[in-house]
Design a protein around this motif. Structure first.
Motif, PDB file in Angstrom:
ATOM      1  N   VAL A   1       0.834  -1.200   0.000  1.00 10.99           N
ATOM      2  CA  VAL A   1       0.000   0.000   0.000  1.00 10.99           C
ATOM      3  C   VAL A   1       0.868   1.249   0.000  1.00 10.99           C
ATOM      4  CG1 VAL A   1      -1.730   1.291   1.311  1.00 10.99           C
ATOM      5  CG2 VAL A   1      -1.894  -1.186   1.152  1.00 10.99           C
ATOM      6  N   ALA A   2       1.959   1.223   0.752  1.00 13.97           N
ATOM      7  CA  ALA A   2       2.845   2.383   0.797  1.00 13.97           C
ATOM      8  C   ALA A   2       3.458   2.660  -0.579  1.00 13.97           C
ATOM      9  CB  ALA A   2       3.951   2.159   1.824  1.00 13.97           C
ATOM     10  N   GLY A   3       3.856   1.615  -1.260  1.00  9.79           N
ATOM     11  CA  GLY A   3       4.410   1.795  -2.601  1.00  9.79           C
ATOM     12  C   GLY A   3       3.380   2.327  -3.577  1.00  9.79           C
ATOM     13  N   ALA A   4       2.135   1.872  -3.433  1.00  5.56           N
ATOM     14  CA  ALA A   4       1.066   2.352  -4.298  1.00  5.56           C
ATOM     15  C   ALA A   4       0.788   3.830  -4.057  1.00  5.56           C
ATOM     16  CB  ALA A   4      -0.196   1.534  -4.078  1.00  5.56           C
ATOM     17  N   LEU A   5       0.810   4.231  -2.794  1.00  2.00           N
ATOM     18  CA  LEU A   5       0.612   5.650  -2.481  1.00  2.00           C
ATOM     19  C   LEU A   5       1.775   6.495  -2.979  1.00  2.00           C
ATOM     20  CD1 LEU A   5      -0.888   5.536   1.124  1.00  2.00           C
ATOM     21  CD2 LEU A   5      -2.022   6.274  -0.979  1.00  2.00           C
ATOM     22  N   LEU A   6       2.996   5.965  -2.830  1.00  2.77           N
ATOM     23  CA  LEU A   6       4.160   6.710  -3.304  1.00  2.77           C
ATOM     24  C   LEU A   6       4.200   6.823  -4.820  1.00  2.77           C
ATOM     25  CD1 LEU A   6       6.969   5.484  -0.890  1.00  2.77           C
ATOM     26  CD2 LEU A   6       5.972   7.761  -1.046  1.00  2.77           C
ATOM     27  N   ALA A   7       3.488   5.979  -5.536  1.00  4.40           N
ATOM     28  CA  ALA A   7       3.399   6.088  -6.988  1.00  4.40           C
ATOM     29  C   ALA A   7       2.172   6.890  -7.410  1.00  4.40           C
ATOM     30  CB  ALA A   7       3.355   4.701  -7.608  1.00  4.40           C
ATOM     31  N   GLY A   8       1.048   6.696  -6.727  1.00  2.00           N
ATOM     32  CA  GLY A   8      -0.202   7.337  -7.137  1.00  2.00           C
ATOM     33  C   GLY A   8      -0.273   8.815  -6.835  1.00  2.00           C
ATOM     34  N   LEU A   9       0.231   9.230  -5.679  1.00  2.00           N
ATOM     35  CA  LEU A   9       0.155  10.651  -5.333  1.00  2.00           C
ATOM     36  C   LEU A   9       1.006  11.542  -6.241  1.00  2.00           C
ATOM     37  CD1 LEU A   9      -0.023  10.463  -1.433  1.00  2.00           C
ATOM     38  CD2 LEU A   9      -1.844  11.008  -3.053  1.00  2.00           C
ATOM     39  N   PRO A  10       2.245  11.175  -6.539  1.00  2.00           N
ATOM     40  CA  PRO A  10       2.988  11.996  -7.504  1.00  2.00           C
ATOM     41  C   PRO A  10       2.371  11.954  -8.908  1.00  2.00           C
ATOM     42  CG  PRO A  10       4.509  10.673  -6.238  1.00  2.00           C
ATOM     43  CD  PRO A  10       3.130  10.204  -5.906  1.00  2.00           C
ATOM     44  N   ALA A  11       1.782  10.823  -9.282  1.00  2.91           N
ATOM     45  CA  ALA A  11       1.112  10.745 -10.584  1.00  2.91           C
ATOM     46  C   ALA A  11      -0.056  11.725 -10.629  1.00  2.91           C
ATOM     47  CB  ALA A  11       0.630   9.328 -10.843  1.00  2.91           C
ATOM     48  N   PHE A  12      -0.782  11.849  -9.527  1.00  3.11           N
ATOM     49  CA  PHE A  12      -1.864  12.830  -9.454  1.00  3.11           C
ATOM     50  C   PHE A  12      -1.321  14.244  -9.619  1.00  3.11           C
ATOM     51  CE2 PHE A  12      -3.959  15.930  -6.677  1.00  3.11           C
ATOM     52  CZ  PHE A  12      -5.190  16.014  -7.301  1.00  3.11           C
ATOM     53  N   GLY A  13      -0.273  14.572  -8.889  1.00  2.00           N
ATOM     54  CA  GLY A  13       0.286  15.923  -8.943  1.00  2.00           C
ATOM     55  C   GLY A  13       0.852  16.283 -10.299  1.00  2.00           C
ATOM     56  N   VAL A  14       1.606  15.372 -10.878  1.00  2.00           N
ATOM     57  CA  VAL A  14       2.217  15.641 -12.181  1.00  2.00           C
ATOM     58  C   VAL A  14       1.147  15.749 -13.257  1.00  2.00           C
ATOM     59  CG1 VAL A  14       3.690  14.641 -13.973  1.00  2.00           C
ATOM     60  CG2 VAL A  14       4.446  14.653 -11.600  1.00  2.00           C
ATOM     61  N   SER A  15       0.148  14.870 -13.202  1.00  2.00           N
ATOM     62  CA  SER A  15      -0.893  14.931 -14.229  1.00  2.00           C
ATOM     63  C   SER A  15      -1.752  16.186 -14.069  1.00  2.00           C
ATOM     64  CB  SER A  15      -1.754  13.674 -14.201  1.00  2.00           C
ATOM     65  OG  SER A  15      -2.456  13.580 -12.985  1.00  2.00           O
ATOM     66  N   ALA A  16      -1.957  16.665 -12.848  1.00  2.00           N
ATOM     67  CA  ALA A  16      -2.724  17.896 -12.649  1.00  2.00           C
ATOM     68  C   ALA A  16      -2.012  19.078 -13.291  1.00  2.00           C
ATOM     69  CB  ALA A  16      -2.953  18.146 -11.162  1.00  2.00           C
ATOM     70  N   VAL A  17      -0.708  19.171 -13.084  1.00  2.00           N
ATOM     71  CA  VAL A  17       0.057  20.270 -13.679  1.00  2.00           C
ATOM     72  C   VAL A  17       0.082  20.153 -15.204  1.00  2.00           C
ATOM     73  CG1 VAL A  17       2.355  21.304 -13.844  1.00  2.00           C
ATOM     74  CG2 VAL A  17       1.455  20.631 -11.620  1.00  2.00           C
ATOM     75  N   ALA A  18       0.322  18.955 -15.691  1.00  2.63           N
ATOM     76  CA  ALA A  18       0.404  18.748 -17.148  1.00  2.63           C
ATOM     77  C   ALA A  18      -0.936  19.001 -17.821  1.00  2.63           C
ATOM     78  CB  ALA A  18       0.903  17.344 -17.446  1.00  2.63           C
ATOM     79  N   LEU A  19      -2.006  18.489 -17.233  1.00  2.00           N
ATOM     80  CA  LEU A  19      -3.329  18.681 -17.836  1.00  2.00           C
ATOM     81  C   LEU A  19      -3.768  20.138 -17.782  1.00  2.00           C
ATOM     82  CD1 LEU A  19      -5.166  15.513 -16.507  1.00  2.00           C
ATOM     83  CD2 LEU A  19      -4.580  16.020 -18.878  1.00  2.00           C
ATOM     84  N   HIS A  20      -3.385  20.843 -16.725  1.00  4.33           N
ATOM     85  CA  HIS A  20      -3.725  22.270 -16.628  1.00  4.33           C
ATOM     86  C   HIS A  20      -3.077  23.043 -17.777  1.00  4.33           C
ATOM     87  CE1 HIS A  20      -4.660  26.158 -14.985  1.00  4.33           C
ATOM     88  NE2 HIS A  20      -3.392  26.480 -15.011  1.00  4.33           N
ATOM     89  N   LYS A  21      -1.855  22.666 -18.121  1.00  6.51           N
ATOM     90  CA  LYS A  21      -1.157  23.358 -19.214  1.00  6.51           C
ATOM     91  C   LYS A  21      -1.664  22.905 -20.577  1.00  6.51           C
ATOM     92  CE  LYS A  21       2.912  24.335 -16.595  1.00  6.51           C
ATOM     93  NZ  LYS A  21       3.751  25.472 -16.763  1.00  6.51           N
ATOM     94  N   LEU A  22      -2.044  21.624 -20.694  1.00  6.80           N
ATOM     95  CA  LEU A  22      -2.476  21.092 -21.985  1.00  6.80           C
ATOM     96  C   LEU A  22      -3.904  21.494 -22.354  1.00  6.80           C
ATOM     97  CD1 LEU A  22      -1.019  17.470 -21.953  1.00  6.80           C
ATOM     98  CD2 LEU A  22      -0.309  19.376 -23.384  1.00  6.80           C
ATOM     99  N   ILE A  23      -4.792  21.502 -21.364  1.00  7.10           N
ATOM    100  CA  ILE A  23      -6.187  21.832 -21.628  1.00  7.10           C
ATOM    101  C   ILE A  23      -6.352  23.318 -21.374  1.00  7.10           C
ATOM    102  CG2 ILE A  23      -8.572  21.396 -20.972  1.00  7.10           C
ATOM    103  CD1 ILE A  23      -7.667  18.675 -19.943  1.00  7.10           C
TER     104      ILE A  23
END
Length: 74
Positions: free
Chosen positions: A50-72
């Motif tokens: 679970v810890a590994g999943a959180l350490l992968a999922g939370l940065p994926a959320f943050g990076v995709s939020a920034v990228a999608l904000h710039k793309l859309i």
């Protein structure tokens, strides 16, 4: 020669119903949550932690939020 200035724009009435989130912000957040969840679940299925999943999922959320904000565009 004198410069004429136009009056400042009037602010919206305080009674006007304004949305809590714009459509752009809602779309970016929903897609980011989706991407973060998918990455987290796939990581959990791969690693089993679970810890590994959180350490992968939370940065994926943050990076995709920034990228999608710039793309859309707004």
């Amino acid at each position: 020669m004198t410069a004429t200035s136009s009056p400042p724009p009037t602010p919206p009435a305080p009674d006007a119903e304004q949305p809590l989130l714009t459509a752009h912000a809602a779309l970016v957040l929903l897609m980011s949550i989706f991407f973060g969840t998918v990455i987290g679940v796939l990581t959990f299925l791969s690693v089993g932690s679970v810890a590994g999943a959180l350490l992968a999922g939370l940065p994926a959320f943050g990076v995709s939020a920034v990228a999608l904000h710039k793309l859309i565009g707004p």
